[in-house]
Design an enzyme around this catalytic site. Structure first.
Site, mmCIF file in Angstrom:
data_model
loop_
_atom_site.group_PDB
_atom_site.id
_atom_site.type_symbol
_atom_site.label_atom_id
_atom_site.label_comp_id
_atom_site.label_asym_id
_atom_site.label_seq_id
_atom_site.Cartn_x
_atom_site.Cartn_y
_atom_site.Cartn_z
ATOM 1 N N CYS A 152 0.808 -1.229 0.000
ATOM 2 C CA CYS A 152 0.000 0.000 0.000
ATOM 3 C C CYS A 152 0.837 1.274 0.000
ATOM 4 O O CYS A 152 0.338 2.343 -0.364
ATOM 5 C CB CYS A 152 -0.939 0.011 1.209
ATOM 6 S SG CYS A 152 -2.147 -1.322 1.211
ATOM 7 N N ALA A 172 -17.453 -4.499 6.478
ATOM 8 C CA ALA A 172 -17.385 -3.881 5.146
ATOM 9 C C ALA A 172 -17.575 -2.381 5.221
ATOM 10 O O ALA A 172 -17.119 -1.642 4.345
ATOM 11 C CB ALA A 172 -18.452 -4.504 4.238
ATOM 12 N N ALA A 173 -18.261 -1.893 6.245
ATOM 13 C CA ALA A 173 -18.533 -0.464 6.361
ATOM 14 C C ALA A 173 -17.340 0.333 6.859
ATOM 15 O O ALA A 173 -17.287 1.545 6.659
ATOM 16 C CB ALA A 173 -19.731 -0.236 7.294
ATOM 17 N N ALA A 225 -13.993 -0.764 6.316
ATOM 18 C CA ALA A 225 -12.805 -1.196 5.583
ATOM 19 C C ALA A 225 -12.767 -0.492 4.234
ATOM 20 O O ALA A 225 -13.805 -0.143 3.677
ATOM 21 C CB ALA A 225 -12.830 -2.713 5.381
ATOM 22 N N SER A 226 -11.570 -0.271 3.722
ATOM 23 C CA SER A 226 -11.451 0.349 2.398
ATOM 24 C C SER A 226 -11.951 -0.618 1.333
ATOM 25 O O SER A 226 -12.040 -1.833 1.546
ATOM 26 C CB SER A 226 -9.995 0.732 2.127
ATOM 27 O OG SER A 226 -9.158 -0.410 2.176
ATOM 28 N N VAL A 276 -11.485 4.720 3.239
ATOM 29 C CA VAL A 276 -12.757 4.065 3.508
ATOM 30 C C VAL A 276 -13.881 4.733 2.719
ATOM 31 O O VAL A 276 -14.773 4.068 2.195
ATOM 32 C CB VAL A 276 -13.072 4.080 5.022
ATOM 33 C CG1 VAL A 276 -14.492 3.614 5.300
ATOM 34 C CG2 VAL A 276 -12.079 3.191 5.766
ATOM 35 N N HIS A 318 -9.503 2.758 -2.328
ATOM 36 C CA HIS A 318 -8.111 2.413 -2.053
ATOM 37 C C HIS A 318 -7.517 1.531 -3.154
ATOM 38 O O HIS A 318 -7.330 0.327 -2.972
ATOM 39 C CB HIS A 318 -8.055 1.705 -0.702
ATOM 40 C CG HIS A 318 -6.674 1.386 -0.210
ATOM 41 N ND1 HIS A 318 -5.526 1.992 -0.686
ATOM 42 C CD2 HIS A 318 -6.252 0.497 0.746
ATOM 43 C CE1 HIS A 318 -4.474 1.500 -0.057
ATOM 44 N NE2 HIS A 318 -4.885 0.586 0.806
ATOM 45 N N CYS A 322 0.478 2.796 6.058
ATOM 46 C CA CYS A 322 0.996 1.494 6.469
ATOM 47 C C CYS A 322 1.035 0.558 5.264
ATOM 48 O O CYS A 322 0.375 0.798 4.252
ATOM 49 C CB CYS A 322 0.130 0.905 7.581
ATOM 50 S SG CYS A 322 -1.612 0.714 7.155
#
EC number: 2.3.1.9
Length: 432
Positions: free
Chosen positions: A119, A274-275, A277-278, A375, A379, A407
């Site tokens: 990333c 899921a809400a 997380a990217s 988010v 991403h 990160c």
């Protein structure tokens, strides 16, 4: 002269000679060039298998590179080298960055390097380009990142197929989203961070800033990265990606996902969903970097200067908090305090990443991801590090410092500090 005085004089002379011939003083070291950001653009970020799915990563990279060069107002011949971050390269063909730069119209003599730091790839490409410019190896470069997660293929081993069929693996998961040391999805790492930090599921679902605040801000003003920067891509994407599932409510894009969404990790009663997380996305970003002398020679107006940057590493399972170890190195190298930073960008692989680093670094949440993070925006993993640096370059006010941290899988992180320059800057690089 007394014997003691003669001895003292000889001792001092020996010290001076030793210092001259056996060491290098600060003044004897070559002076590093100052590096400035002249332009920063990005494509829209397409949803997974959405409107940009037909565009390969290398084409997205070409669009971003060309957009950055055009916005800088310099001839393509001035670009001496290109670095682009790209993580999921399977099936893209040889040398993805080379494909991207030639597609952007750069000369055949322009060298290319593709960077993979998961990333952090896009940010690391900027850092490596800055090092090359500081050392005088080049004077004008393009750096950024690109990813098309919609086009990542499946893979199978080359073994002779056995009875019962073959097993195929999704390279998005295998090469992009799996902790290879603990053999589980990176969402489990985020779960561990949330548990250690004491974040509840309700707290973890809200990125920084909160989704309602972000939606209200977006409704009241235009996007902070003008889509006109890369017109070839923007025609294919009606709007920026907010969430994987979207509904239209009161003129604002809002999430169709609720706090009760299924978990990303396998932990019972986990916090990562899921809400928070990217998402999986497609996109590219590029920046034109050059030395201060090159900016004067080309009569261009820099956006910002690169002040300092650093990497850090922790245990692989703790990758979400790795930026908290890179940021102090950056601040120390620059000689400033965290209170001097006006804008923070902490990439949200999961919302807990921003939350945990805000807590560990003890920084003002109101200064973090002020126009949304991964988010809410998306991403594309090879692009994001370059996106957040470009966002700061375009949105800081003159004289302000911006610090971005991201990160990466394996327990790593990268961070970079920039300072906005005066908008009318031409021949002088002094800042207010």
């Amino acid at each position: 002269m007394s014997s003691s005085g003669l001895l003292t004089m000889r001792t001092q002379m020996c010290k001076r000679l030793a210092h001259k011939y056996l060491s290098r003083t600060y003044s004897s070291r070559p002076t590093l060039n100052e590096v400035v950001i002249v332009s920063a653009v990005r494509t829209p970020m397409g949803s997974f298998r959405g409107s940009l799915a037909a565009v390969p990563a290398t084409k997205l990279g070409s669009i971003a590179i060309r957009g950055a060069i055009d916005k800088a107002g310099i001839p393509v011949e001035e670009v001496k080298e290109v670095y682009m971050g790209n993580v999921l390269q399977a099936g893209e063909g040889q040398a993805p960055t080379r494909q991207a730069l030639l597609g952007a119209g750069c000369t055949l003599g322009t060298p290319a390097t593709t960077i993979n730091k998961v990333c952090a790839s896009g940010m690391k490409s900027i850092m490596l380009a800055a090092q090359s410019l500081m050392c005088g190896h080049q004077d004008v470069m393009v750096a950024g990142g690109m990813e098309s997660m919609s086009n990542v293929p499946y893979v199978m081993t080359r073994d002779t197929p056995s009875y019962g069929g073959v097993r195929m693996e999704d390279l998005i998961v295998k090469d992009g989203l799996t902790d290879v040391y603990n053999k589980f999805h990176m969402g489990n790492c985020a779960e561990n961070t949330a548990k250690v930090a004491g974040f509840s599921r309700e707290r973890s679902r809200t990125p920084t800033p909160s989704a309602p605040t972000l939606a209200a801000r977006r409704r009241s003003r235009p996007a902070s990265w003008p889509r006109r920067s890369c017109p070839s891509a923007s025609r294919r994407e009606v709007s920026l990606t907010w969430w994987c599932l979207r509904t239209r409510s009161g003129g604002v894009w809002t999430s169709a996902r609720s706090p009760s969404c299924g978990r990303c990790s396998r932990r019972r009663n986990g916090t990562v969903t899921a809400a928070n997380a990217s998402t999986l996305n497609d996109g590219a970003a590029a920046l034109v970097l050059m030395t201060a002398d090159a900016a004067k020679r080309l009569n261009v107006k820099p956006l910002a200067r690169i002040v300092s940057f650093a990497d850090a590493a922790v245990a692989p399972i703790d990758f979400p908090i790795a930026p908290a170890f890179a940021v102090p190195k950056v601040l120390e190298a620059a000689g400033i305090q965290k209170q001097d930073v006006a804008m923070w960008e902490l990439n949200e692989a999961f919302s807990v990443v921003a939350l945990a680093n805000v807590k560990m670094l003890d920084i003002d949440p109101a200064k973090v991801n002020v126009n949304g993070g991964a988010v809410s925006l998306g991403h594309p993993i090879g692009m994001s590090g370059a996106r957040i640096v470009g966002h700061m370059a375009n949105n800081l006010k003159a004289g302000e410092y911006g610090l971005a941290g991201i990160c990466n899988g394996g327990g790593g992180a990268s961070a970079i500090l920039i300072q906005k320059l005066l908008p009318y800057l031409t021949t002088s690089l002094h800042v207010i």
